[in-house]
Write a protein that holds these residues in place. Structure first.
Motif, PDB file in Angstrom:
ATOM      1  N   UNK A  23      71.393  60.347 -45.187  1.00  0.00           N
ATOM      2  CA  UNK A  23      70.348  59.356 -45.494  1.00  0.00           C
ATOM      3  C   UNK A  23      71.031  58.410 -46.480  1.00  0.00           C
ATOM      4  N   UNK A  24      71.155  57.150 -46.092  1.00  0.00           N
ATOM      5  CA  UNK A  24      72.062  56.240 -46.823  1.00  0.00           C
ATOM      6  C   UNK A  24      71.461  55.642 -48.089  1.00  0.00           C
ATOM      7  N   UNK A  25      72.357  55.453 -49.042  1.00  0.00           N
ATOM      8  CA  UNK A  25      72.087  54.621 -50.230  1.00  0.00           C
ATOM      9  C   UNK A  25      72.541  53.220 -49.873  1.00  0.00           C
ATOM     10  N   UNK A  26      71.641  52.251 -49.941  1.00  0.00           N
ATOM     11  CA  UNK A  26      72.050  50.857 -49.714  1.00  0.00           C
ATOM     12  C   UNK A  26      71.097  49.961 -50.477  1.00  0.00           C
ATOM     13  N   UNK A 265      69.331  58.067 -36.763  1.00  0.00           N
ATOM     14  CA  UNK A 265      68.346  57.002 -36.999  1.00  0.00           C
ATOM     15  C   UNK A 265      68.645  56.305 -38.321  1.00  0.00           C
ATOM     16  N   UNK A 266      69.035  57.073 -39.342  1.00  0.00           N
ATOM     17  CA  UNK A 266      69.256  56.443 -40.641  1.00  0.00           C
ATOM     18  C   UNK A 266      70.528  55.597 -40.655  1.00  0.00           C
ATOM     19  N   UNK A 306      73.291  67.010 -29.144  1.00  0.00           N
ATOM     20  CA  UNK A 306      74.462  67.890 -29.208  1.00  0.00           C
ATOM     21  C   UNK A 306      75.228  67.611 -30.494  1.00  0.00           C
ATOM     22  N   UNK A 307      75.281  66.327 -30.848  1.00  0.00           N
ATOM     23  CA  UNK A 307      76.115  65.864 -31.955  1.00  0.00           C
ATOM     24  C   UNK A 307      75.374  64.735 -32.681  1.00  0.00           C
ATOM     25  N   UNK A 308      75.581  64.636 -34.022  1.00  0.00           N
ATOM     26  CA  UNK A 308      75.034  63.518 -34.796  1.00  0.00           C
ATOM     27  C   UNK A 308      76.165  62.558 -35.145  1.00  0.00           C
ATOM     28  N   UNK A 309      75.832  61.284 -35.267  1.00  0.00           N
ATOM     29  CA  UNK A 309      76.840  60.316 -35.727  1.00  0.00           C
ATOM     30  C   UNK A 309      76.306  59.570 -36.940  1.00  0.00           C
ATOM     31  N   UNK A 310      77.210  59.163 -37.795  1.00  0.00           N
ATOM     32  CA  UNK A 310      76.833  58.300 -38.909  1.00  0.00           C
ATOM     33  C   UNK A 310      78.031  57.432 -39.301  1.00  0.00           C
TER      34      UNK A 310
END
Ligand SMILES: Nc1ncnc2c1ncn2[C@@H]1O[C@H](COP(=O)(O)OP(=O)(O)OP(=O)(O)O)[C@@H](O)[C@H]1O
Ligand SMILES: C[C@@](O)(CCOP(=O)(O)OP(=O)(O)O)CC(=O)O
Length: 420
Positions: A23-26, A265-266, A306-310
Motif C-alpha cells: 500500500x503505497x506512500x505518495x 490495485x494499489x 496466482x501472483x501479485x505485482x507492484x
C-alpha cells in the motif's frame, strides 16, 4: 585532552534491508518533517539480496562529519542527513570502554564528529529503494555507536526524516507506517504487523527493467502530485484507509487472494495519480506494462490471483508469489518473454538462484525450449534484452549489527574508508 585520548576510534557497523510497499506512500502533508498524507504498508526484503551496510566511526581526532557512499565521498550538508544526525545526537548516551580508554559523557557527543561509510549491495537510486535501506541503516548504526536507548519505533520516526519509506525498514516482515496526526510528527512512525516468519512461503521476484537513474525523483514527483492531482485527495482520504484495514486482515490470515488483489490495485492507483499529475509522470514503461499484462492474463485464466505485482517510482516490477511452485511457473513465463541477451543464465538471475532449478532451467537451452504461456494471445513475440536481470528474494528481517570487525567499511586505525 591527553595525546593518547585523541587516538581512539569507536565504530559500529549495521546492515538494513530495503522494503517494497504493497500500500503505497505518495504525498506529504509536511515536506520538512516528511509526514505522509496516508498510511502505507510494506514487506521487508531479505538483506542478503537487497541491503545497505553502514559503518559509523567516532573519534576526537575527526575535525568534521564526513560520509562515503559506495566508495565516493558525498556531502552531508543536505537537510535530510542533518535531521538524522541532529536527532540521534540529541538522544546519545554516556559510553565507556575502559580497555580502550574511551569515556564519552552525554554532552561530549555534540562536539564529537563522525565518519560514515555505506555500501548498497544493489543499484543506488534506480527505483529499488536504496534511500529506504540507506537511511534506516544510517539511523540504526548511528544509534548503536552513540548508545541511543530509544526503541525501534522512535528510531523509525528519525529514519522517516531521511526518507519517508526508510521508516518501514526498521522492522522485518510486514510493516505499517502510521501517518500520525500530530504537527510535530512524533506519532508518524512504523510498527511491525508480523515478522518474516509469519508468512515465509512468499517468494519475491524483481524484474530490473532499468538500472539507470530515474528522471523524476519520488520526492519531486509526489510534491507535484500533491499540488496538482485532484485524484490524490480521493485516494488518501477515501481509498487508502479502508484498503489498509483490508490489507492488515489479509496479512493476518495469510489470505493471498486478497493480498494480491489489494497489492495490484494499489500499485495501479499510485500510477494513476502519477498520470493525474500535471505534467503527468510516467514511471512505468512498455516492459512494465507487458509484465502487468502477463500476470493479469495468467491470474484471469486461473480464476484466482496466482501472483501479485507492484511498481514503485520506476519501471521495475516486483512480483510476489505465494510459494516456490508458483514462483517457478512465473519465472518460466517471464523467461519465455524476456530471455537473457547473452548466454549467461546464472548472471541473469541473482539472489536465490535455486529457483532456476525449481523451474527446470539449468541452461540457456532450457530457456529456449520453454513453451509459450497458453493464456497469452500473441505468444510468439519475445522481448530479449528488455529486462536487465531478475532478483529472486524472500521476506527478511530488520536491521542487524554486523559484529565481525573484518566487515567494517572503515579502517579502525586511520578512521577512513578501507581502500581510501
Ligand atoms: N546506503 C546509503 N546510505 C545513506 N544514504 C543513501 C544510501 N543509499 C542511498 N542513499 C540516499 O538515497 C538517495 C537515492 O534515493 P532515490 O530516492 O533517488 O533512489 P532510490 O531510493 O534507489 O529509489 P526509490 O526511492 O524510487 O525506490 C541517494 O542519493 C542518497 O542520498
Ligand atoms: C513509490 C514509493 O516507493 C515512494 C517512496 O518515496 P521516498 O520514501 O523515496 O520519498 P521521500 O520521503 O521524499 O524520500 C512508495 C513507497 O515506498 O511507499
Amino acid at each position: 585532552m591527553a595525546a593518547s585520548e585523541r587516538q581512539w576510534v569507536l565504530m559500529a557497523t549495521g546492515r538494513s534491508p530495503t522494503n517494497i510497499a504493497v500500500i503505497k506512500y505518495w504525498g506529504k502533508r509536511d515536506e520538512a518533517l516528511i509526514l505522509p498524507v496516508n498510511d502505507s504498508i510494506s514487506v521487508t526484503l531479505d538483506p542478503d539480496h537487497l541491503s545497505a551496510t553502514t559503518t559509523v566511526a567516532v573519534s576526537p581526532s575527526f575535525p568534521s562529519d564526513r560520509m562515503w557512499l559506495n566508495g565516493k565521498e558525498i556531502s552531508l550538508s543536505g537537510g535530510r542527513f542533518q535531521s538524522c544526525l541532529r536527532e540521534i545526537r540529541k538522544r546519545a548516551c554516556e559510553f565507556e570502554d575502559e580497555k580502550k580508554g574511551i569515556k564519552i559523557k552525554k554532552e561530549d557527543w555534540e562536539n564529537l564528529h563522525v565518519h560514515i561509510a555505506s555500501y548498497n549491495n544493489f543499484p543506488t537510486a534506480a527505483g529499488l529503494a536504496s534511500s529506504a535501506a540507506g537511511f534506516a541503516c544510517l539511523v540504526f548504526t548511528l544509534g548503536k555507536v552513540m548508545n541511543v536507548k530509544e526503541d525501534y519505533g522512535e528510531l523509525s520516526s528519525i529514519a522517516r526524516q531521511g526518507s519517508g519509506s526508510a521508516c518501514r525498514s526498521l522492522y522485518g516482515g510486514f510493516v505499517k507506517w502510521c501517518m500520525g496526526k500530530k504537527d510535530d510528527g512524533s506519532d508518524s512512525l512504523a510498527v511491525q504487523l508480523a515478522d518474516e516468519t509469519h508468512w515465509n512461503d512468499l517468494v519475491i521476484i524483481i524484474a530490473v527493467v532499468s538500472s539507470k537513474q530515474k528522471e523524476t525523483s519520488s520526492t519531486s514527483g509526489m510534491r507535484d502530485t500533491v499540488e496538482t492531482s485532484p485524484l490524490l485527495q480521493y485516494r488518501a482520504q477515501t481509498v487508502v484507509p479502508s484498503r489498509v484495514l483490508k490489507m492488515e486482515e489479509a496479512i493476518k490470515n495469510r489470505d493471498f487472494d486478497s493480498f494480491a488483489k489489494l497489492t495490484c490495485a494499489d500499485s495501479n492507483q499510485f500510477h494513476a495519480v502519477c498520470l493525474d499529475t500535471s505534467p503527468p509522470i510516467f514511471y512505468m514503461n512498455d516492459t512494465s506494462h507487458r509484465i502487468i499484462s502477463l500476470v493479469e492474463k495468467w491470474n484471469h485464466s486461473q480464476g484466482t490471483p496466482q501472483v501479485a505485482y507492484t511498481f514503485d517510482a520506476g519501471p521495475n516490477a516486483v512480483l510476489i508469489a505465494p510459494n516456490r511452485k508458483t514462483a517457478a511457473l512465473l519465472l518460466q513465463k517471464l523467461l519465455y518473454y524476456f530471455p537473457p541477451q547473452d548466454k549467461n543464465l546464472s548472471s541473469y538471475l541473482v539472489g536465490d538462484k535455486s529457483i532456476l532449478g525449481d523451474a527446470g532451467l539449468h541452461s540457456i537451452e532450457d530457456v529456449d525450449a520453454l513453451p509459450a504461456p497458453p493464456e497469452m494471445k500473441i505468444p510468439k513475440q519475445k522481448f530479449k534484452g528488455d529486462v536487465s536481470y531478475f532478483i529472486c528474494s524472500r521476506l527478511g528481517s530488520g536491521p542487524k549489527v554486523v559484529a565481525d570487525e573484518n566487515q567494517a567499511l572503515i579502517d579502525s586505525v586511520t578512521g577512513l574508508p578501507k581502500g581510501v
